[in-house]
Every structure is written in structure tokens, then in C-alpha cells.
Scaffold this motif. Sequence first.
Motif: not given
Length: 237
Positions: A20, A209-210, A213, A216
Amino acid sequence: MNRVVLTGGSSGIGKEINIYLLEKGYDVLFTYCHSEASAKEIEARFANAKAFQVDLTSAEQLEAFLAEIETFDPDILINNYYNGTFIDTYFHKTDADKFLNDFKNNVMPALQVTQKCINVFRKKKYGRIINILSSSLNSPAMGTSAYNSNKAYLLQMSKSWAVENVKFGITCNSISPSFIPTDFHKNMDERMKETILSGYPLKDKLESRDVSNMIDLCINGGKHFNGNHLFLDASHY
């Protein structure tokens, strides 16, 4: 401000976080111990990836990695590495040396890596520290006393990191994902996995992917976003 040190970045959640960040354009120095094929695959795919093979339980190899951190001059640290198992045995059956060795093998390397990064961050008046913990801290599964105690220690330590360093532009936040079946759980009984997942309130299990996030958010949430412990568990507990 885009240079990341990621411990344990070649498998499981760490690999997904790594990819990511690399796709976002971050330069990532990531560690691996045994997953050499995966680490080399990531390096071949991304020019901004730098793999560093290290056994963090080896004092000599850890010192070499700390020197590499100094040279790399990071802006962000993600503590993800864990050496051991999620579920072992009941607390009353666990040998005292098991607790001591797990602490030496997991907590002490994280502390030393974080110390090195904080020293780098303070010089540039900027830094982000992100700890990957576990929602098991809220509701421990049976047989996870050693694992949870190590994660709990890092959580309490991270509160001090947040308070002591915010005036230097450094934030520290922790993320506790719910159970995500990865290579880390490969030796776990399938019935135990099903029991854990069956109690989750959403039909869809948490995805890597959670977690990315939330990474980020911790990086770009600003200087006031500090000292938080974020649970990714759909308010399960």
C-alpha cells in the motif's frame, strides 16, 4: 516526508501495508527474517522498496539494522514485527521462561528501533510512529496471555512516546485490528478460527486494506492526531 521504516514487511498484514505504501510512492525500508522470496519479489516490483534481512532477536543483527535506520533517515516508523504465535497455551501452563523470552524477542527490539527513530525524528522536528497491535487486547482469546501482554506493554509505552515527543512534531498512534487470518495464524486450529470469525458482527471479515486506510490517517492526520488507540473491530467488544 515519505521515508518509512516498517518492521515485518514481507508477509501477513505487514506485506499488505508495505505494498500500500509503496504504491502511494513512499520509500520503504522493511525487515524480513525468513520470507526472502516474498521480500525479493517486493523489491523487484518496486524501485522504492528496500528489504533488510534481520533476526531482531540477535543483538548483533539488530545493531546493524539500527545503523541502517540512521543512514535511511526515516520520517515514519511502523512497528509491526512479531516473533511467535498468537495462541499458545493457557496462562497457568505457560513456563516463566516463555514470557521472558517473548518479551526479549518482541518488546525489546521494538523499543530499540523506536528509540533510534525518535532520535532521527527529533533532529528534523517531524515524525510518525504507528504501532500495529490487536483487538485481542479488549477481549483475549484463550491461550493468548503471552501475546497480549507484549502488545499491552507496547500500548502503554506508546502513550509515553506520544506525550514526550509531540512538541517535536512527532505523533504516536496505535491500531488494533480484529482477527485477520494470515500466515501468522497458519498453525492455529481451524475450529478456533471459525469460532473467532463467527462472533464478528459483520458478514465480511476485516481486510488488510482496512488497516492500510488507518495507516494513512495516522500519517496524514496532522500534529493534533496523537496518542490515539484505534480499534478496527466493528464495535465488536
